[in-house]
Design a protein around this motif. Structure first.
Motif, PDB file in Angstrom:
ATOM      1  N   PRO A   1     -12.410  22.946 -19.333  1.00 42.81           N
ATOM      2  CA  PRO A   1     -11.082  23.007 -18.681  1.00 42.81           C
ATOM      3  C   PRO A   1     -10.899  21.494 -18.247  1.00 42.81           C
ATOM      4  CG  PRO A   1     -12.363  24.577 -17.773  1.00 42.81           C
ATOM      5  CD  PRO A   1     -13.184  23.836 -18.826  1.00 42.81           C
ATOM      6  N   THR A   2      -9.578  20.932 -18.544  1.00 40.05           N
ATOM      7  CA  THR A   2      -9.187  19.510 -18.196  1.00 40.05           C
ATOM      8  C   THR A   2      -7.873  19.529 -17.624  1.00 40.05           C
ATOM      9  OG1 THR A   2     -10.877  18.569 -19.516  1.00 40.05           O
ATOM     10  CG2 THR A   2      -9.017  17.140 -18.760  1.00 40.05           C
ATOM     11  N   TRP A   3      -7.756  19.032 -16.320  1.00 34.87           N
ATOM     12  CA  TRP A   3      -6.399  19.071 -15.759  1.00 34.87           C
ATOM     13  C   TRP A   3      -5.789  17.471 -15.817  1.00 34.87           C
ATOM     14  CZ3 TRP A   3     -10.189  22.130 -14.485  1.00 34.87           C
ATOM     15  CH2 TRP A   3      -9.823  23.589 -14.522  1.00 34.87           C
ATOM     16  N   CYS A   4      -4.823  17.164 -16.386  1.00 33.84           N
ATOM     17  CA  CYS A   4      -4.364  15.954 -16.539  1.00 33.84           C
ATOM     18  C   CYS A   4      -3.190  15.599 -15.506  1.00 33.84           C
ATOM     19  CB  CYS A   4      -4.101  15.420 -17.977  1.00 33.84           C
ATOM     20  SG  CYS A   4      -5.329  15.713 -19.053  1.00 33.84           S
ATOM     21  N   PHE A   5      -3.212  14.477 -14.773  1.00 37.90           N
ATOM     22  CA  PHE A   5      -2.039  14.194 -13.730  1.00 37.90           C
ATOM     23  C   PHE A   5      -1.743  12.504 -14.049  1.00 37.90           C
ATOM     24  CE2 PHE A   5      -4.817  17.507 -11.818  1.00 37.90           C
ATOM     25  CZ  PHE A   5      -3.971  18.184 -11.561  1.00 37.90           C
ATOM     26  N   ALA A   6      -0.608  12.386 -13.879  1.00 34.06           N
ATOM     27  CA  ALA A   6       0.017  10.819 -13.999  1.00 34.06           C
ATOM     28  C   ALA A   6       0.600  10.549 -12.420  1.00 34.06           C
ATOM     29  CB  ALA A   6       1.144  11.116 -14.884  1.00 34.06           C
ATOM     30  N   LEU A   7       0.080   9.295 -12.080  1.00 31.83           N
ATOM     31  CA  LEU A   7       0.382   9.029 -10.708  1.00 31.83           C
ATOM     32  C   LEU A   7       1.293   7.509 -11.164  1.00 31.83           C
ATOM     33  CD1 LEU A   7      -2.374  10.475 -10.107  1.00 31.83           C
ATOM     34  CD2 LEU A   7      -2.264   9.471  -8.056  1.00 31.83           C
ATOM     35  N   VAL A   8       2.346   7.531 -10.116  1.00 31.87           N
ATOM     36  CA  VAL A   8       3.300   6.248 -10.469  1.00 31.87           C
ATOM     37  C   VAL A   8       3.285   5.366  -9.365  1.00 31.87           C
ATOM     38  CG1 VAL A   8       5.103   5.471 -11.663  1.00 31.87           C
ATOM     39  CG2 VAL A   8       4.312   7.717 -12.102  1.00 31.87           C
ATOM     40  N   VAL A   9       2.758   3.917  -9.544  1.00 31.55           N
ATOM     41  CA  VAL A   9       3.275   3.117  -8.305  1.00 31.55           C
ATOM     42  C   VAL A   9       4.747   2.360  -8.754  1.00 31.55           C
ATOM     43  CG1 VAL A   9       2.663   0.962  -7.148  1.00 31.55           C
ATOM     44  CG2 VAL A   9       0.773   2.740  -8.031  1.00 31.55           C
ATOM     45  N   VAL A  10       5.480   2.752  -8.294  1.00 31.67           N
ATOM     46  CA  VAL A  10       6.918   2.209  -8.559  1.00 31.67           C
ATOM     47  C   VAL A  10       7.179   1.030  -7.590  1.00 31.67           C
ATOM     48  CG1 VAL A  10       9.511   2.554  -8.947  1.00 31.67           C
ATOM     49  CG2 VAL A  10       7.638   4.391  -9.641  1.00 31.67           C
ATOM     50  N   ARG A  11       7.509  -0.427  -8.155  1.00 34.02           N
ATOM     51  CA  ARG A  11       7.684  -1.440  -7.127  1.00 34.02           C
ATOM     52  C   ARG A  11       9.193  -1.856  -7.528  1.00 34.02           C
ATOM     53  NH1 ARG A  11       3.513  -6.611  -6.690  1.00 34.02           N
ATOM     54  NH2 ARG A  11       4.652  -7.328  -4.939  1.00 34.02           N
ATOM     55  N   LYS A  12       9.747  -2.238  -6.323  1.00 33.96           N
ATOM     56  CA  LYS A  12      10.897  -2.853  -6.480  1.00 33.96           C
ATOM     57  C   LYS A  12      10.782  -4.143  -5.495  1.00 33.96           C
ATOM     58  CE  LYS A  12      15.887  -1.958  -5.947  1.00 33.96           C
ATOM     59  NZ  LYS A  12      16.984  -0.742  -5.573  1.00 33.96           N
ATOM     60  N   GLY A  13      10.787  -5.340  -5.963  1.00 33.97           N
ATOM     61  CA  GLY A  13      10.444  -6.390  -5.023  1.00 33.97           C
ATOM     62  C   GLY A  13       9.123  -6.241  -4.245  1.00 33.97           C
ATOM     63  N   ASP A  14       9.440  -6.215  -2.931  1.00 36.51           N
ATOM     64  CA  ASP A  14       8.186  -5.747  -1.944  1.00 36.51           C
ATOM     65  C   ASP A  14       8.159  -4.572  -1.457  1.00 36.51           C
ATOM     66  OD1 ASP A  14      10.313  -6.055  -0.327  1.00 36.51           O
ATOM     67  OD2 ASP A  14       9.434  -7.396   1.037  1.00 36.51           O
ATOM     68  N   ARG A  15       8.902  -3.619  -2.233  1.00 38.89           N
ATOM     69  CA  ARG A  15       8.834  -2.443  -1.762  1.00 38.89           C
ATOM     70  C   ARG A  15       8.282  -1.407  -2.776  1.00 38.89           C
ATOM     71  NH1 ARG A  15      11.618  -2.681   2.790  1.00 38.89           N
ATOM     72  NH2 ARG A  15      11.735  -0.525   3.455  1.00 38.89           N
ATOM     73  N   PHE A  16       7.879  -0.187  -2.344  1.00 40.19           N
ATOM     74  CA  PHE A  16       7.046   0.869  -3.312  1.00 40.19           C
ATOM     75  C   PHE A  16       7.809   1.988  -2.993  1.00 40.19           C
ATOM     76  CE2 PHE A  16       4.347  -2.808  -2.665  1.00 40.19           C
ATOM     77  CZ  PHE A  16       3.923  -2.977  -3.907  1.00 40.19           C
ATOM     78  N   LEU A  17       7.895   2.795  -3.932  1.00 37.67           N
ATOM     79  CA  LEU A  17       8.453   4.212  -3.989  1.00 37.67           C
ATOM     80  C   LEU A  17       7.729   5.306  -3.467  1.00 37.67           C
ATOM     81  CD1 LEU A  17      11.268   5.895  -4.412  1.00 37.67           C
ATOM     82  CD2 LEU A  17      10.196   6.134  -6.556  1.00 37.67           C
TER      83      LEU A  17
END
Length: 154
Positions: free
Chosen positions: A7-23
């Motif tokens: 059994p394998t659980w798959c995940f996506a993580l996202v570093v969203v960058r806008k200039g010097d800021r992160f979501l």
């Protein structure tokens, strides 16, 4: 003798960058800490599609995935977990969502020096955001391919 499937659980993580800021998104579970947009990949969905979907659901932000930060695979006796961490950018100036729903309590653009003001779910948020802010390696999305995709040189 055939082997049992893993059994394998798959995940996506996202570093969203806008200039010097992160979501960041404020989770509605786990004590309501702040974290990166992230979630489980659904059946038949690609990791990139999951990254786009999860960011839209949790933060209300449309994104374009621009690179691959890391692929993690963690086997255990009970199964395995695979996480793909992406870099992305917003596709427009849509503000982060502020109305709580089933996906999150809200979202915000946060500068690196503001992270200590947010109760975070673990130290990996600071670690990966600092890594990107300081010019850490980001890899081409072409490294992540569907099985059977032809190999093409150049």
């Amino acid at each position: 003798m055939p082997r049992e499937p893993i059994p394998t659980w798959c995940f996506a993580l996202v570093v969203v960058r806008k200039g010097d800021r992160f979501l960041l998104v404020q989770e509605s579970k786990y004590g309501q800490p702040w974290y990166l947009p992230a979630g489980r990949v659904e059946a038949g969905e690609s990791f990139v599609a999951a990254a786009v979907r999860e960011t839209r659901e949790e933060a209300g932000i449309p994104i374009r995935v621009t690179g691959l930060i890391r692929i993690e695979y963690s086997p255990s006796p009970a199964g395995a977990r695979m996480r793909v961490i992406f870099l992305a950018e917003p596709t427009d100036d849509t503000p982060p969502k502020t109305e709580p729903d089933d996906e999150s309590l809200g979202a915000a653009w946060v500068a690196l020096d503001e992270l200590p003001n947010y109760p975070l779910r673990g130290g990996e948020v600071v670690e990966v955001v600092t890594y990107i802010a300081r010019g850490g390696a980001v890899y081409a999305l072409e490294l992540l391919q569907s099985e059977g995709t032809p190999f093409r040189a150049g």
